[in-house]
Motif scaffolding. Sequence first.
Motif, PDB file in Angstrom:
ATOM      1  N   UNK A   1      11.445 -24.053 122.191  1.00  0.00           N
ATOM      2  CA  UNK A   1      12.909 -23.996 122.093  1.00  0.00           C
ATOM      3  C   UNK A   1      13.423 -22.757 122.820  1.00  0.00           C
ATOM      4  N   UNK A   2      14.749 -22.644 122.864  1.00  0.00           N
ATOM      5  CA  UNK A   2      15.359 -21.460 123.499  1.00  0.00           C
ATOM      6  C   UNK A   2      14.994 -20.219 122.726  1.00  0.00           C
TER       7      UNK A   2
ATOM      8  N   UNK B   1      15.373 -25.278 113.681  1.00  0.00           N
ATOM      9  CA  UNK B   1      14.226 -24.855 112.861  1.00  0.00           C
ATOM     10  C   UNK B   1      13.134 -25.915 112.835  1.00  0.00           C
ATOM     11  N   UNK B   2      13.532 -27.189 112.740  1.00  0.00           N
ATOM     12  CA  UNK B   2      12.540 -28.275 112.753  1.00  0.00           C
ATOM     13  C   UNK B   2      11.829 -28.336 114.100  1.00  0.00           C
TER      14      UNK B   2
ATOM     15  N   UNK C   1      13.252 -39.431 119.657  1.00  0.00           N
ATOM     16  CA  UNK C   1      12.487 -39.802 118.464  1.00  0.00           C
ATOM     17  C   UNK C   1      12.480 -38.647 117.462  1.00  0.00           C
ATOM     18  N   UNK C   2      12.299 -37.424 117.956  1.00  0.00           N
ATOM     19  CA  UNK C   2      12.376 -36.241 117.103  1.00  0.00           C
ATOM     20  C   UNK C   2      13.771 -36.121 116.486  1.00  0.00           C
ATOM     21  N   UNK C   3      14.803 -36.212 117.322  1.00  0.00           N
ATOM     22  CA  UNK C   3      16.186 -36.053 116.862  1.00  0.00           C
ATOM     23  C   UNK C   3      16.499 -37.009 115.710  1.00  0.00           C
TER      24      UNK C   3
ATOM     25  N   UNK D   1      25.326 -26.153 110.324  1.00  0.00           N
ATOM     26  CA  UNK D   1      24.146 -26.238 109.466  1.00  0.00           C
ATOM     27  C   UNK D   1      23.147 -27.270 109.990  1.00  0.00           C
ATOM     28  N   UNK D   2      23.642 -28.406 110.451  1.00  0.00           N
ATOM     29  CA  UNK D   2      22.767 -29.450 110.980  1.00  0.00           C
ATOM     30  C   UNK D   2      22.041 -28.972 112.237  1.00  0.00           C
TER      31      UNK D   2
END
Length: 192
Positions: free
Chosen positions: A191-192, A182-183, A45-47, A175-176
Amino acid sequence: MKIRITPAEYQENDWIVHELAHDFVLRDAWCLPVKIEGPFRDFLQFFLSVDPMESSLIVKLLFQFRFSLGNIFALDDQATCIPQTEESSIKVRLKRPESFDLPLPNNSFNHFHPVYLRDNESLFEISNKTIFALIHLGKKDKEVWMGVYTKSFGFLSDFYMGVIKPFRHFIVYPLWLNYLRKEWETRGIESH
């Protein structure tokens, strides 16, 4: 953390996509720059909410240029069949119908058609006159791997994929994926 994954590494995982897309080429494979603790469904859902076109101005311009060419040359009409088959969708290869009950956001992902959502993987398809493509996401421990599969319609498909390869590998994906990371961090997700 290794971001690029070889097709051989990707195909070592026990995901149904390998059976469904046996006649597709795995063009690109990536380890997404996130670490998920919760359900794969929540990550998906986030992705889907992180629009690649919002990752940078250059990516947005590249997509807009591609869509403009698609309009001019009528390239974006949906293909009627998977190349070299009479199948209208990869869904027909599923042994039983599967549900996908997440809403698609109003962003560039709404061009994709959901195929399935399982506890550890999901698949989307898109087709037009240039290519028939699949985006697969699979959970591997706390990582999420993404694979992009294509099936060629012939010379135009092969030419198109050759032309966009450096843009995909050196501009769009980096970039994506950086924007995705970042999001992930901005929204307070580990995150890592």
